[in-house]
Design a protein around this motif. Structure first.
Motif, PDB file in Angstrom:
ATOM      1  N   GLY A  80      -0.153   8.516 -30.254  1.00 16.72           N
ATOM      2  CA  GLY A  80       0.813   9.097 -31.059  1.00 16.72           C
ATOM      3  C   GLY A  80       1.268  10.454 -30.729  1.00 16.72           C
ATOM      4  N   LYS A  81       0.827  10.818 -29.277  1.00 15.22           N
ATOM      5  CA  LYS A  81       0.893  12.463 -28.790  1.00 15.22           C
ATOM      6  C   LYS A  81       2.655  12.355 -28.767  1.00 15.22           C
ATOM      7  CE  LYS A  81       0.453  10.510 -23.856  1.00 15.22           C
ATOM      8  NZ  LYS A  81       2.017  10.976 -23.617  1.00 15.22           N
ATOM      9  N   THR A  82       3.341  11.632 -28.425  1.00 15.02           N
ATOM     10  CA  THR A  82       4.883  11.625 -28.335  1.00 15.02           C
ATOM     11  C   THR A  82       5.243  12.591 -29.600  1.00 15.02           C
ATOM     12  OG1 THR A  82       5.051  10.011 -26.611  1.00 15.02           O
ATOM     13  CG2 THR A  82       7.191  10.997 -27.639  1.00 15.02           C
ATOM     14  N   ALA A  83       5.173  12.003 -30.799  1.00 20.90           N
ATOM     15  CA  ALA A  83       5.312  12.535 -31.937  1.00 20.90           C
ATOM     16  C   ALA A  83       4.774  13.883 -32.233  1.00 20.90           C
ATOM     17  CB  ALA A  83       5.140  11.769 -33.202  1.00 20.90           C
ATOM     18  N   ALA A  84       3.762  14.021 -31.786  1.00 16.52           N
ATOM     19  CA  ALA A  84       2.959  15.361 -31.720  1.00 16.52           C
ATOM     20  C   ALA A  84       3.895  16.608 -30.998  1.00 16.52           C
ATOM     21  CB  ALA A  84       1.535  15.237 -31.096  1.00 16.52           C
ATOM     22  N   PHE A  85       4.645  16.403 -29.963  1.00 18.19           N
ATOM     23  CA  PHE A  85       5.461  17.283 -29.592  1.00 18.19           C
ATOM     24  C   PHE A  85       6.734  17.156 -29.810  1.00 18.19           C
ATOM     25  CE2 PHE A  85       4.864  14.430 -25.910  1.00 18.19           C
ATOM     26  CZ  PHE A  85       6.028  14.073 -25.481  1.00 18.19           C
TER      27      PHE A  85
ATOM     28  N   ALA B  16       9.935   8.828 -19.304  1.00 12.23           N
ATOM     29  CA  ALA B  16      11.079   9.780 -19.741  1.00 12.23           C
ATOM     30  C   ALA B  16      12.131   8.953 -20.824  1.00 12.23           C
ATOM     31  CB  ALA B  16      11.883  10.306 -18.801  1.00 12.23           C
ATOM     32  N   LEU B  17      12.489   7.703 -20.527  1.00 19.62           N
ATOM     33  CA  LEU B  17      13.345   7.022 -21.308  1.00 19.62           C
ATOM     34  C   LEU B  17      12.542   6.736 -22.790  1.00 19.62           C
ATOM     35  CD1 LEU B  17      15.030   4.734 -18.465  1.00 19.62           C
ATOM     36  CD2 LEU B  17      15.977   6.598 -19.568  1.00 19.62           C
ATOM     37  N   GLN B  18      11.418   6.172 -22.401  1.00 19.25           N
ATOM     38  CA  GLN B  18      10.592   5.925 -23.933  1.00 19.25           C
ATOM     39  C   GLN B  18      10.687   7.207 -24.773  1.00 19.25           C
ATOM     40  OE1 GLN B  18       6.673   4.152 -23.439  1.00 19.25           O
ATOM     41  NE2 GLN B  18       7.348   2.996 -21.546  1.00 19.25           N
ATOM     42  N   VAL B  19      10.420   8.700 -24.017  1.00 24.27           N
ATOM     43  CA  VAL B  19      10.443   9.621 -24.726  1.00 24.27           C
ATOM     44  C   VAL B  19      11.800   9.915 -25.411  1.00 24.27           C
ATOM     45  CG1 VAL B  19      10.385  12.279 -24.844  1.00 24.27           C
ATOM     46  CG2 VAL B  19       8.552  10.886 -23.682  1.00 24.27           C
ATOM     47  N   VAL B  20      12.799   9.706 -24.758  1.00 22.58           N
ATOM     48  CA  VAL B  20      14.200   9.692 -25.205  1.00 22.58           C
ATOM     49  C   VAL B  20      14.583   8.918 -26.546  1.00 22.58           C
ATOM     50  CG1 VAL B  20      16.744   9.356 -24.984  1.00 22.58           C
ATOM     51  CG2 VAL B  20      15.535  10.571 -23.052  1.00 22.58           C
ATOM     52  N   ASN B  21      14.128   7.489 -26.362  1.00 21.85           N
ATOM     53  CA  ASN B  21      14.007   6.631 -27.503  1.00 21.85           C
ATOM     54  C   ASN B  21      13.475   7.170 -28.660  1.00 21.85           C
ATOM     55  OD1 ASN B  21      15.734   5.052 -26.156  1.00 21.85           O
ATOM     56  ND2 ASN B  21      14.006   3.445 -25.278  1.00 21.85           N
ATOM     57  N   GLU B  22      12.148   7.585 -28.400  1.00 18.91           N
ATOM     58  CA  GLU B  22      11.482   8.260 -29.435  1.00 18.91           C
ATOM     59  C   GLU B  22      12.068   9.469 -30.284  1.00 18.91           C
ATOM     60  OE1 GLU B  22       7.771   8.022 -31.961  1.00 18.91           O
ATOM     61  OE2 GLU B  22       9.152   6.513 -30.660  1.00 18.91           O
ATOM     62  N   ILE B  23      12.654  10.231 -29.391  1.00 17.07           N
ATOM     63  CA  ILE B  23      13.484  11.386 -30.193  1.00 17.07           C
ATOM     64  C   ILE B  23      14.410  10.754 -31.002  1.00 17.07           C
ATOM     65  CG2 ILE B  23      14.798  13.467 -29.650  1.00 17.07           C
ATOM     66  CD1 ILE B  23      13.193  13.935 -26.856  1.00 17.07           C
ATOM     67  N   GLU B  24      15.240   9.906 -30.650  1.00 14.83           N
ATOM     68  CA  GLU B  24      16.323   9.326 -31.281  1.00 14.83           C
ATOM     69  C   GLU B  24      15.729   8.582 -32.403  1.00 14.83           C
ATOM     70  OE1 GLU B  24      18.511   7.094 -28.366  1.00 14.83           O
ATOM     71  OE2 GLU B  24      19.750   8.708 -27.629  1.00 14.83           O
ATOM     72  N   ARG B  25      14.739   8.101 -32.334  1.00 16.36           N
ATOM     73  CA  ARG B  25      14.222   7.134 -33.347  1.00 16.36           C
ATOM     74  C   ARG B  25      13.567   8.088 -34.569  1.00 16.36           C
ATOM     75  NH1 ARG B  25       9.528   3.937 -34.761  1.00 16.36           N
ATOM     76  NH2 ARG B  25       8.204   5.011 -33.353  1.00 16.36           N
ATOM     77  N   LEU B  26      12.967   9.143 -34.079  1.00 11.04           N
ATOM     78  CA  LEU B  26      12.275  10.177 -35.179  1.00 11.04           C
ATOM     79  C   LEU B  26      13.303  11.045 -35.735  1.00 11.04           C
ATOM     80  CD1 LEU B  26       9.044  11.262 -33.405  1.00 11.04           C
ATOM     81  CD2 LEU B  26       9.165   9.902 -35.218  1.00 11.04           C
ATOM     82  N   SER B  27      14.325  11.324 -34.880  1.00 10.55           N
ATOM     83  CA  SER B  27      15.630  12.264 -35.692  1.00 10.55           C
ATOM     84  C   SER B  27      16.576  11.423 -36.321  1.00 10.55           C
ATOM     85  CB  SER B  27      16.201  13.034 -34.450  1.00 10.55           C
ATOM     86  OG  SER B  27      17.001  12.000 -33.550  1.00 10.55           O
ATOM     87  N   GLY B  28      16.746   9.962 -35.916  1.00  9.34           N
ATOM     88  CA  GLY B  28      17.687   9.362 -36.629  1.00  9.34           C
ATOM     89  C   GLY B  28      19.197   9.731 -36.156  1.00  9.34           C
TER      90      GLY B  28
END
Length: 561
Positions: free
Chosen positions: A54-59, A80-92
């Protein structure tokens, strides 16, 4: 902090808590619970945390919480693309992050930087350095720097790039460094770029392969391995398999041989668009065999993978564990087979100390394959709930005078079909010595479209569900490609390929009744150039473009991306 730490107790903003609640997240993982508070407070963080913690959400959550302009550096394009997707998912939110990665359009990235000036930058080291040197990105305007999987970036040779990136940041910036391991070279970098960091170790126990994975080792020569891989795929019939190779060339070699089985290649030499398409097909189950390098496959998370085959000894023990960890996920069982030569046997003991016992196995014989398939069939029989029509057919056969044993044998014979030898005998054969006009499948794309023969071969086998050995010569001209096939397959393929695309181009299939294939060993370009070879001077690469080895446009050594 314990694993029962709630996100609400971390005092995140209401909109982030609502978003986490909508995603079904109530409790933070250990790395999130330990890293989020100091990161929000503005402290540097040095965290040891492996993939899957769960480190991606940690930063990402601290950046979203503080609204500070941030830059996240990742070792690979896929991550990098997975991190972009996670940013969009967590932010909505859409368009909140921009991916700056090699293999993708520089022009499009420049356009996104202009249109979304406040977006979080998620980049690979080489590409963001290119943007900085061209004046497209000024890191002095960013307050938070995240180095994700720092150990992997250093092992890939990005040390100079990372130091350059740190030097270009705002002098008062905050740095969050995450690494799966903490070897000396990572600690040295951390000592150099971090100021009084909050140190976090969230990896727990030393990582080991999933307990549900059965690990094997096979001693065989390099020449024997593809044959062994084919036999293992045939014997075990995996839902999905990943085959790891050390180099791009080896990936292409293995994938080319296995393309009739539906295999696809994944490595850093492919364009980002093609890599994304391959990964999407694998995730969606349209491709079930993936041949990949370690870097390209980093972060692949597909639960249905139940077989991992390793074409050679990995570079280190952590890489071995990462490979094996692609299977045995979400409570499923899996198998892993490591293939090594006699000289590498001494390394097995070292791997076993960290990964557990590796059972020795031999290359399967045809008898082994038949026995395994029979065992799997018996297991499937025990799980089948008989249908009424099966009872009706059985009773009808008994009334005709057949014994129960004879009915069962007849049913199995029909189910199993012909033997492999009979299948080979019944497969339509190609006469490659016939160079006269003949029927062929012609596709409306060619060398000018940047298409490789392997992609054509794989597509034809996959769409047509053809028997092995069905595809003969492939002649690729500038704008069209001719495929030699048994005539009875051509008309159906023209119909089946009608809506098929390679990249963005429809293949536009048609039948030709009078195509003259060049004899094997003679290049199709000789048809057009009167027997001459390539035209023009200079050394050319595989795509026909002139190579300028060692230097980029600016004269600096080419960076790895």
């Amino acid at each position: 902090m314990s694993e029962s730490t709630t996100f609400e107790s971390l005092e995140l903003e209401a909109h982030l808590l609502d978003r986490l609640d909508a995603l079904g997240y109530e409790f933070a993982t250990p790395v999130q619970a330990m890293a989020i508070p100091p990161a929000i407070a503005g402290r540097d963080v040095l965290a040891t945390a492996r993939t899957g913690t769960g480190k991606t959400a940690a930063f990402v959550l601290p950046i979203l919480q503080t609204h500070k302009p941030g830059v996240i550096i990742c070792p690979t394009r896929e991550l990098a693309l997975q991190v972009v997707n996670e940013i969009e998912r967590l932010s909505g939110l859409d368009n909140i992050a921009t991916a700056l990665i090699g293999g993708a359009s520089m022009k499009k990235q420049i356009q996104q930087l202009t249109e979304w000036p406040d977006a979080i930058l998620v980049a690979t080291p080489g590409r963001i350095c290119d943007h900085m040197e061209r004046g497209n990105v000024d890191l002095n305007q960013y307050d938070v720097l995240v180095l994700d999987e720092a150990d992997e970036m250093l092992s890939m040779g990005f040390a100079d790039d990372l130091e350059y990136i740190v030097d270009q940041m705002n002098p008062d910036h905050q740095t969050l460094l995450f690494s799966a391991t903490m070897p000396k070279h990572v600690q040295k970098l951390a000592n150099k770029i971090l100021e009084d960091p909050e140190q976090i170790r969230a990896s727990g126990k030393e990582e080991r392969p999933p307990s549900l994975v059965k690990q094997y080792v096979m001693i065989c020569t390099l020449r024997q391995r593809v044959d062994a891989i084919e036999k293992l795929l045939l014997a075990w019939q995996p839902s999905a398999a990943i085959i790891f190779c050390k180099t791009r060339n080896r990936v292409e070699t293995v994938a080319d041989i296995l393309r009739p089985k539906g295999a696809e290649a994944l490595h850093g030499g492919m364009s980002q668009a093609e890599r994304t398409r391959v990964m999407n097909r694998f995730r969606e189950g349209r491709t079930n065999v993936l041949v990949a390098t370690d870097v390209a496959a980093r972060g692949i998370d597909v639960d249905r993978v139940d077989l991992v085959l390793q074409d050679d000894l990995p570079t280190d023990d952590d890489t071995y564990i990462h490979r094996v960890g692609r299977t045995g996920r979400a409570g499923r069982t899996g198998r892993s087979v490591l293939m090594v030569g006699n000289r590498a046997v001494r390394h097995i003991k070292r791997i076993e100390k960290k990964a557990g016992e590796l059972e020795r196995m031999e290359i399967p014989t045809q008898q082994d394959i038949d026995d395994l398939q029979r065992m799997q069939l018996v297991e499937e029989f025990s799980e089948i709930e008989p249908h009424q029509n099966a009872f009706d057919a059985f009773n009808a056969a008994r009334e005709s005078g057949m014994s129960a044993e004879k009915i069962a044998v007849a049913a199995l014979s029909k189910l199993l079909g012909s033997s492999p030898e009979q299948d080979t005998a019944n497969t339509p054969q190609l006469n490659k010595s016939d160079n006269g006009p003949k029927a062929a499948l012609v596709l409306g794309l060619g060398a000018m479209d940047g298409i490789e023969r392997g992609a054509i071969t794989g597509m034809v086998y996959r769409v047509g569900n053809l028997p092995d050995g069905s595809v003969g010569r492939i002649e690729m001209l500038d704008k069209i490609t001719a495929v030699e096939l048994p005539e009875q397959f051509i008309d159906q393929l023209v119909e089946d390929l009608d809506q098929e695309r390679v990249g963005r181009r429809y293949v536009r299939p048609r039948r030709s009744d009078d195509w003259t294939f060049q004899p094997e060993g003679r290049h199709p370009s000789q048809r057009r150039h009167g027997g001459g070879g390539r035209q023009g001077g200079g050394r050319k690469g595989p795509s026909g473009r002139h190579n300028s080895r060692g230097k980029g446009r600016s004269g600096r050594p080419n960076r790895r991306r």
